[in-house]
Design a protein around this motif. Structure first.
Motif, PDB file in Angstrom:
ATOM      1  N   UNK A 168      11.319  -6.124   0.426  1.00 29.16           N
ATOM      2  CA  UNK A 168      10.963  -6.963  -0.717  1.00 29.16           C
ATOM      3  C   UNK A 168       9.464  -7.274  -0.721  1.00 29.16           C
ATOM      4  N   UNK A 169       8.922  -7.616   0.445  1.00 28.40           N
ATOM      5  CA  UNK A 169       7.500  -7.937   0.536  1.00 28.40           C
ATOM      6  C   UNK A 169       6.627  -6.701   0.290  1.00 28.40           C
ATOM      7  N   UNK A 170       7.059  -5.550   0.790  1.00 26.54           N
ATOM      8  CA  UNK A 170       6.313  -4.310   0.553  1.00 26.54           C
ATOM      9  C   UNK A 170       6.321  -3.975  -0.938  1.00 26.54           C
ATOM     10  N   UNK A 171       7.474  -4.114  -1.568  1.00 26.23           N
ATOM     11  CA  UNK A 171       7.605  -3.871  -3.011  1.00 26.23           C
ATOM     12  C   UNK A 171       6.661  -4.794  -3.783  1.00 26.23           C
ATOM     13  N   UNK A 172       6.663  -6.059  -3.455  1.00 26.26           N
ATOM     14  CA  UNK A 172       5.804  -7.031  -4.130  1.00 26.26           C
ATOM     15  C   UNK A 172       4.325  -6.696  -3.925  1.00 26.26           C
ATOM     16  N   UNK A 173       3.960  -6.342  -2.702  1.00 28.75           N
ATOM     17  CA  UNK A 173       2.574  -5.999  -2.392  1.00 28.75           C
ATOM     18  C   UNK A 173       2.118  -4.774  -3.187  1.00 28.75           C
ATOM     19  N   UNK A 174       2.969  -3.768  -3.263  1.00 27.14           N
ATOM     20  CA  UNK A 174       2.606  -2.564  -4.026  1.00 27.14           C
ATOM     21  C   UNK A 174       2.463  -2.873  -5.509  1.00 27.14           C
ATOM     22  N   UNK A 231      -3.054   4.629  -3.949  1.00 20.27           N
ATOM     23  CA  UNK A 231      -3.195   6.059  -3.741  1.00 20.27           C
ATOM     24  C   UNK A 231      -1.858   6.741  -4.001  1.00 20.27           C
ATOM     25  N   UNK A 232      -1.849   8.054  -3.879  1.00 19.04           N
ATOM     26  CA  UNK A 232      -0.659   8.831  -4.210  1.00 19.04           C
ATOM     27  C   UNK A 232       0.545   8.465  -3.347  1.00 19.04           C
ATOM     28  N   UNK A 233       0.347   8.303  -2.057  1.00 18.23           N
ATOM     29  CA  UNK A 233       1.456   7.995  -1.147  1.00 18.23           C
ATOM     30  C   UNK A 233       2.062   6.628  -1.449  1.00 18.23           C
ATOM     31  N   UNK A 234       1.208   5.629  -1.630  1.00 15.37           N
ATOM     32  CA  UNK A 234       1.692   4.277  -1.934  1.00 15.37           C
ATOM     33  C   UNK A 234       2.349   4.225  -3.315  1.00 15.37           C
ATOM     34  N   UNK A 235       1.791   4.957  -4.274  1.00 14.90           N
ATOM     35  CA  UNK A 235       2.394   5.011  -5.611  1.00 14.90           C
ATOM     36  C   UNK A 235       3.783   5.649  -5.543  1.00 14.90           C
ATOM     37  N   UNK A 236       3.934   6.661  -4.696  1.00 16.41           N
ATOM     38  CA  UNK A 236       5.247   7.290  -4.517  1.00 16.41           C
ATOM     39  C   UNK A 236       6.225   6.308  -3.885  1.00 16.41           C
ATOM     40  N   UNK A 256      10.803   2.555  -4.333  1.00 18.09           N
ATOM     41  CA  UNK A 256      11.316   1.189  -4.227  1.00 18.09           C
ATOM     42  C   UNK A 256      11.834   0.687  -5.568  1.00 18.09           C
ATOM     43  N   UNK A 257      11.176   1.067  -6.647  1.00 15.88           N
ATOM     44  CA  UNK A 257      11.651   0.656  -7.976  1.00 15.88           C
ATOM     45  C   UNK A 257      13.017   1.266  -8.299  1.00 15.88           C
ATOM     46  N   UNK A 258      13.342   2.371  -7.653  1.00 17.32           N
ATOM     47  CA  UNK A 258      14.645   2.984  -7.902  1.00 17.32           C
ATOM     48  C   UNK A 258      15.773   2.220  -7.199  1.00 17.32           C
ATOM     49  N   UNK A 259      15.429   1.376  -6.230  1.00 16.32           N
ATOM     50  CA  UNK A 259      16.473   0.638  -5.504  1.00 16.32           C
ATOM     51  C   UNK A 259      16.335  -0.881  -5.569  1.00 16.32           C
TER      52      UNK A 259
END
Length: 91
Positions: A57-63, A71-76, A81-84
Motif C-alpha cells: 500500500x505504501x509503495x503504491x501510494x509513493x509511486x 522511470x520505466x521500471x517504477x512506472x511498470x 500495482x494498479x491491477x491489484x
C-alpha cells in the motif's frame, strides 16, 4: 497462501494475492513474487501478512505521488500495482 487486504488503509486489494510463507528462527516471512516482488516480516503469519500489505500500500501510494517523474521500471510497478490495488472511496 492467498491474502486479502483487510486493513483500515485507504487502499484495498482487487483480488486475492498468492504468496509464499517462510519461517526462519528470527521471523515469519510472507513473500509476494507477483505482480511485484515484496515481502512482509513478523513474529506470526498474521503480522507478516499485515506488514506485506502495508508495504504494498505504501509503495503504491509513493509511486502515485511521483508518477510524473517515474522511470520505466517504477512506472511498470505502478501499472502492476494498479491491477491489484485501488484507492477506497471516501464516504
Amino acid at each position: 497462501m492467498l491474502l486479502a487486504m483487510t486493513t483500515e488503509r485507504p487502499r484495498e486489494l482487487l483480488s486475492d494475492l498468492a504468496v509464499q510463507v517462510q519461517t526462519t528462527p528470527e521471523a515469519v516471512l510472507v513473500i509476494a513474487g507477483s505482480p511485484v516482488e515484496e515481502y512482509g516480516a513478523g513474529l506470526s503469519v498474521e503480522e507478516a501478512a499485515y506488514d506485506l500489505l502495508t508495504s504494498l500500500s505504501e509503495y503504491h501510494e509513493s509511486l502515485e505521488e511521483r508518477e510524473a517523474r517515474l522511470g520505466a521500471s517504477a512506472a511498470a510497478d505502478l501499472a502492476k500495482l494498479r491491477s491489484i490495488i485501488r484507492r477506497r472511496c471516501q464516504r
